[in-house]
Design a protein around this motif. Structure first.
Motif: not given
Length: 278
Positions: A178-187
């Motif tokens: 859930g954290n990475w699903q919403h994170a503003n991180v380009r991947y």
């Protein structure tokens, strides 16, 4: 490694992994952001912190109360509701994978229902009120919505007779994902976008355009979106200004307390009813 560390009799062991994931995502947003504009505050940080501190615990208390009341009334052990014999002879990673699929059946159904049923949307709209996606707004949910999402995951697992260790692993994966699903991180996930409901898919789910937001309902996996034809990953770049609730953005309450009251005072708090209400 996590499969060997987690003690199913100690649910608190999940907490360090969740905290580590949260802060790692926050750091990566500054190192490798998906959208530079989303690194600026939208006046949403306080509200999202309140959801972290209060909506999550409230949902867990409500869930625990409902489960306790149910088994008190029924007076039957949880194991008596199992419909099948869980394959405990499988390797733990296989059991965890099966647990994710079983859990997803419930969460997909609940999520889609709360988009298509106007009463459900009154609660779920809180999550879609975010105008940007970043590491703190994964739990931006009304606590009733969050509680029912947890039950939608737990009930299928109970019916399938999943052991505690599988339930814990599913909960852990959900928290980290859930954290990475919403994170503003380009991947980029590439072909894994046909397996997991990652950020590339989930950002389209937060679009203010209905045909996009009514898609990608997957919580952890994109499996049932594929099965029921609701997977959406356009080739064109997403317009970051088309996130949120569209015509309702200006009138939607932005404080945690008013978002808590919103589902119960829907028409008085919103002058314009969203298209999901029609």
């Amino acid at each position: 490694m996590i499969l060997t560390i987690i003690d199913p009799d100690n649910l608190a062991a999940i907490i360090p992994f969740g905290v580590l994931s949260l802060f790692t995502a926050g750091i990566m947003e500054w190192i490798h952001p998906h959208t530079l504009q989303w690194r600026k505050s939208y006046g949403d940080i306080r509200t999202d912190i309140f959801h972290q501190l209060f909506s999550l615990p409230l949902s867990q208390l409500l869930r625990a109360g409902l489960i306790y009341a149910f088994f008190t009334i029924i007076q039957e052990p949880a194991a008596s509701f199992a419909l099948i014999t869980w394959p405990t002879q499988w390797p733990l990673w296989c059991q965890a994978a099966l647990g994710l699929v079983v859990s997803e059946l419930g969460t997909y159904s609940r999520h889609r229902l709360f988009h298509e049923w106007h009463i459900g949307w009154r609660f779920h709209s809180v999550h879609h009120s975010a105008k940007r996606l970043y590491f703190l707004n994964a739990p931006r949910f009304h606590f009733v919505d969050l509680c029912l999402s947890g039950l939608a995951s737990a009930i299928p697992l109970a019916l399938f007779g999943a052991p505690p260790v599988v339930v814990v692993l599913v909960a852990l994966f959900t928290a980290l994902h859930g954290n990475w699903q919403h994170a503003n991180v380009r991947y980029k996930l590439g072909w894994l976008n046909w397996v997991f409901a990652g950020a590339e898919l989930h950002r389209w789910h937060h679009s203010s355009i209905i045909r996009h937001s009514n898609s990608n309902y997957g919580n952890n996996l994109i499996l049932f979106d594929i099965v029921f034809g609701t997977r959406c990953l356009p080739k064109s770049a997403q317009d970051i200004d088309e996130l949120g609730l569209g015509e309702n953005d200006a009138q939607f309450p932005q404080s945690w307390w008013r978002q808590l009251l919103l589902p119960f005072r829907w028409k008085s708090m919103l002058k314009v009813i969203t298209s999901n209400e029609e």
